[in-house]
Design an enzyme around this catalytic site. Structure first.
Site, PDB file in Angstrom:
ATOM      1  N   HIS A 188       0.845  -1.210   0.000  1.00  0.00           N
ATOM      2  CA  HIS A 188       0.000   0.000   0.000  1.00  0.00           C
ATOM      3  C   HIS A 188       0.880   1.260   0.000  1.00  0.00           C
ATOM      4  O   HIS A 188       0.747   2.130  -0.856  1.00  0.00           O
ATOM      5  CB  HIS A 188      -0.897  -0.041   1.247  1.00  0.00           C
ATOM      6  CG  HIS A 188      -1.818   1.134   1.381  1.00  0.00           C
ATOM      7  ND1 HIS A 188      -3.154   1.068   1.066  1.00  0.00           N
ATOM      8  CD2 HIS A 188      -1.606   2.406   1.812  1.00  0.00           C
ATOM      9  CE1 HIS A 188      -3.716   2.254   1.286  1.00  0.00           C
ATOM     10  NE2 HIS A 188      -2.791   3.086   1.744  1.00  0.00           N
ATOM     11  N   GLU A 189       1.806   1.320   0.962  1.00  0.00           N
ATOM     12  CA  GLU A 189       2.650   2.522   1.084  1.00  0.00           C
ATOM     13  C   GLU A 189       3.602   2.665  -0.110  1.00  0.00           C
ATOM     14  O   GLU A 189       3.886   3.770  -0.553  1.00  0.00           O
ATOM     15  CB  GLU A 189       3.441   2.508   2.402  1.00  0.00           C
ATOM     16  CG  GLU A 189       2.570   2.543   3.654  1.00  0.00           C
ATOM     17  CD  GLU A 189       1.581   3.704   3.717  1.00  0.00           C
ATOM     18  OE1 GLU A 189       1.781   4.723   3.018  1.00  0.00           O
ATOM     19  OE2 GLU A 189       0.578   3.587   4.461  1.00  0.00           O
ATOM     20  N   HIS A 237       1.811   4.406  -2.901  1.00  0.00           N
ATOM     21  CA  HIS A 237       1.890   5.870  -2.746  1.00  0.00           C
ATOM     22  C   HIS A 237       3.264   6.383  -3.176  1.00  0.00           C
ATOM     23  O   HIS A 237       3.393   7.374  -3.884  1.00  0.00           O
ATOM     24  CB  HIS A 237       1.697   6.269  -1.276  1.00  0.00           C
ATOM     25  CG  HIS A 237       0.289   6.181  -0.790  1.00  0.00           C
ATOM     26  ND1 HIS A 237      -0.785   6.755  -1.447  1.00  0.00           N
ATOM     27  CD2 HIS A 237      -0.229   5.610   0.331  1.00  0.00           C
ATOM     28  CE1 HIS A 237      -1.895   6.528  -0.756  1.00  0.00           C
ATOM     29  NE2 HIS A 237      -1.589   5.838   0.323  1.00  0.00           N
ATOM     30  N   HIS A 266       3.838   6.368  -6.894  1.00  0.00           N
ATOM     31  CA  HIS A 266       2.998   7.434  -7.470  1.00  0.00           C
ATOM     32  C   HIS A 266       3.743   8.770  -7.350  1.00  0.00           C
ATOM     33  O   HIS A 266       3.874   9.524  -8.322  1.00  0.00           O
ATOM     34  CB  HIS A 266       1.659   7.474  -6.724  1.00  0.00           C
ATOM     35  CG  HIS A 266       0.613   8.332  -7.374  1.00  0.00           C
ATOM     36  ND1 HIS A 266      -0.642   8.506  -6.836  1.00  0.00           N
ATOM     37  CD2 HIS A 266       0.627   9.077  -8.511  1.00  0.00           C
ATOM     38  CE1 HIS A 266      -1.347   9.316  -7.610  1.00  0.00           C
ATOM     39  NE2 HIS A 266      -0.595   9.687  -8.624  1.00  0.00           N
TER      40      HIS A 266
END
Length: 596
Positions: A387-388, A391, A394
């Protein structure tokens, strides 16, 4: 790791390399002084922002100051998070807080001054090639102009700002400080504290009496404050209506969506598409009832575990390896960046004494992103890692493909990249799993994410929409009115298999997000957009991957809806929600197969 290490004892390979941001404290101090001097220079533009040349120079200096301030702020706070008890970095963090305020004050004249120009002049500036890098900033100003008031009125609204915080502050005080819950019995029959933190743990108990008791006690306690809490929520709605009216928006909902240029259709389509998919949630409720082996499914059964706890021990090294394998569908370039992140000091891995809890991805433009974890060797931590890193990648691709001003993506887009990585990891794990118990554990984990992130948050979003519309049409938001709306929505969402207990009508009273109005729908749209991307990537391959990487590289260079649309996810249509729902349906089918 039974004994928590002190920060100084953490092996270097498990720490992030903050020296990539500043080599040492001296370098930080030097940049701090330079930034303070730079901030003083911006004043020379005041009263002169009336042509393209002056505006361009002013914007360039504004960017320069902002980037330096951001770098200082991020570094000081990440150092502070390594050990919150360390006074040196506590002081440094406070120092950058003050600097941020100074910097913002110094630059606060820019937007109001440019907005005094005529619409025609602003339109000219938008199309001026000298200002090509700032086209979106100027378009935004032109778009906001009808909603900006005179200098005196703006000053008055600024003074009302403190007053407008009151509903949220009062709710916070009631909810966190004054609300005291009676003790309830835990699984061992002992009296235990019921708090906001332990409530979900009680609801996840395998003992039904524990769940029921905690549930009824929680809402009975809120029920005693129903008049006060209704007045507080009603005051928050009144505040939203006041600002919408003052700034000449047709409704509070439109006022809140205007900043990100999100059409009201996006909000309404989400609700409509979820209504269309409620039979799927009802089917999941049927399955939940069957798996729990209960005659009636109650509201306090929603978080009860459906399968035996399946313990998965996954070391950090194994988690990294699995995450790398799971993102294979995103291609070679993505994998290379992910491995660089794993190998080059982006991540602070384990808990240590004084370290900030939780996880996040952060960083400053011009340096690679950073990720803070508190890794435990379990499934949850592996999902947090991917998940992290979603980010982080991105941010990495945005920063490497956009100028500073256009690199920052909106909250509306932020959760897409992280949730997409989770969807790919889940798909990979499910395809690889041969153990029916493990498979069932994964399926329920994922299905519950759909229930809580898409259905539940959409129900919250619909509740917010209804109460604002009622208030705007002159209806008084009494506790009876709020409870009836909330209860009816629960009945509609959960279906006939569910006994919707009367107590749930008070749940609106404990949701802090209702004081950050029209925000929760972003959880549902983000999750749906990510699920839709994942489906396209797994079904189509390369063309979908190219579109998705284009999305990651876009940063905030355009409005969120447009960026997603170009990448193949049109949130102004119900299609992405329908794609996400088809994934949810396949989870239910797989679970039904396993329970036969």
């Amino acid at each position: 790791m039974s004994q928590l290490l002190k920060r100084s004892e953490v092996p270097v390979e498990h720490r992030w390399k903050l020296e990539d941001l500043f080599a040492d404290q001296q370098a930080w101090d030097k940049e701090y002084e330079e930034t303070k001097q730079l901030a003083k220079q911006i004043a020379k533009f005041e009263g002169k922002l009336n042509d393209a040349k002056a505006i361009k120079e002013c914007f360039e200096l504004e960017d320069d100051i902002s980037l330096h301030a951001e770098r200082l702020y991020v570094y000081a706070n990440m150092r502070h998070h390594e050990d919150m008890a360390d006074p040196t970095y506590q002081a440094l963090s406070e120092k950058t807080q003050k600097l941020s305020v100074e910097v913002n004050e110094a630059m606060s004249f820019i937007t109001p001054e440019i907005l005094t120009l005529s619409d025609n002049k602003l339109q000219e500036l938008v199309n001026d090639p000298q200002l090509a890098n700032y086209k979106k900033t100027l378009e935004d100003m032109l778009r906001q102009k009808p909603h900006i008031l005179s200098k005196q009125e703006e000053a008055l609204l600024a003074q009302v700002g403190n007053l407008s915080q009151a509903p949220s502050t009062i709710f916070g005080m009631i909810n966190n400080a004054d609300m005291k819950f009676p003790k309830v019995k835990n699984e061992n029959g002992e009296e235990a504290e019921l708090t906001h933190g332990t409530y979900i743990q009680f609801l996840e108990s395998r003992n039904r009496d524990v769940r029921k008791n905690a549930f009824e006690t929680m809402y009975a306690t809120y029920g005693k404050q129903r008049n006060t809490l209704a007045s507080t929520l009603s005051a928050n709605v009144t505040k939203n209506m006041f600002y919408a009216k003052a700034r000449k928006y047709p409704s509070a909902l439109e006022a809140s969506l205007y900043g990100d240029k999100i059409p009201v259709d996006v909000y309404n389509n989400l609700i409509a598409a979820i209504h269309e998919s409620l039979p799927l949630l009802h089917r999941y409720m049927d399955l939940r009832k069957k798996l729990l082996k209960v005659d009636e499914l109650h509201m306090y059964d929603l978080f009860a575990p459906l399968v035996e706890e399946f313990k998965m021990d996954i070391t950090y090294e194994e988690a990294k390896k699995t995450v790398i394998e799971s993102i294979a569908p995103l291609g070679e370039d993505y994998r290379r960046i992910l491995e660089e992140g794993f190998d080059s000091g982006w991540i602070d891995v384990y808990e240590n004494e004084g370290k900030r809890s939780g996880a996040y991805s952060w960083g400053a433009y011009g340096t690679h992103p950073y990720v803070l974890l508190n890794h435990k060797d379990n499934l949850n931590s592996m999902f947090t890692l991917t998940h992290e890193m979603g980010h982080a990648i991105h941010s990495y691709l945005s920063d490497n493909n956009q100028e500073y001003r256009n690199a920052q993506y909106t909250i509306f887009l932020a959760e897409v990249a992280s949730t997409l990585n989770e969807a790919l990891l889940m798909d990979f794990m499910l395809k690889k799993s041969t153990d029916p118990k493990q498979k069932m554990y994964l399926l329920t984990y994922y299905a519950d994410q759909f229930r809580t992130t898409v259905f539940r948050q959409t129900m919250f979003a619909e509740f917010e929409k209804i109460i604002h519309e009622k208030a705007e049409s002159g209806v008084s938001l009494t506790h009876q009115e709020l409870s009836k709306i909330y209860y009816d929505l629960n009945v509609q969402y959960h279906g006939k298999s569910m006994v919707v207990d009367k107590d749930i009508e008070m749940e609106w009273a404990r949701i802090p997000h209702f004081y950050n109005s029209f925000y929760v729908f972003k959880y549902a749209t983000g999750f749906s957009a990510a699920t839709s991307f994942a489906k396209q990537i797994l079904d189509e391959g390369a063309p979908a991957v190219d579109r998705y990487l284009g999305f990651l590289k876009s940063g905030g260079s355009d409005y969120s809806i447009e960026i997603l649309k170009r990448a193949g996810v049109d949130m102004s249509s119900p299609e992405p929600i329908r794609q996400a729902m088809s994934v949810f349906e396949s989870l239910i089918e797989q679970m039904e197969q396993l329970t036969k």
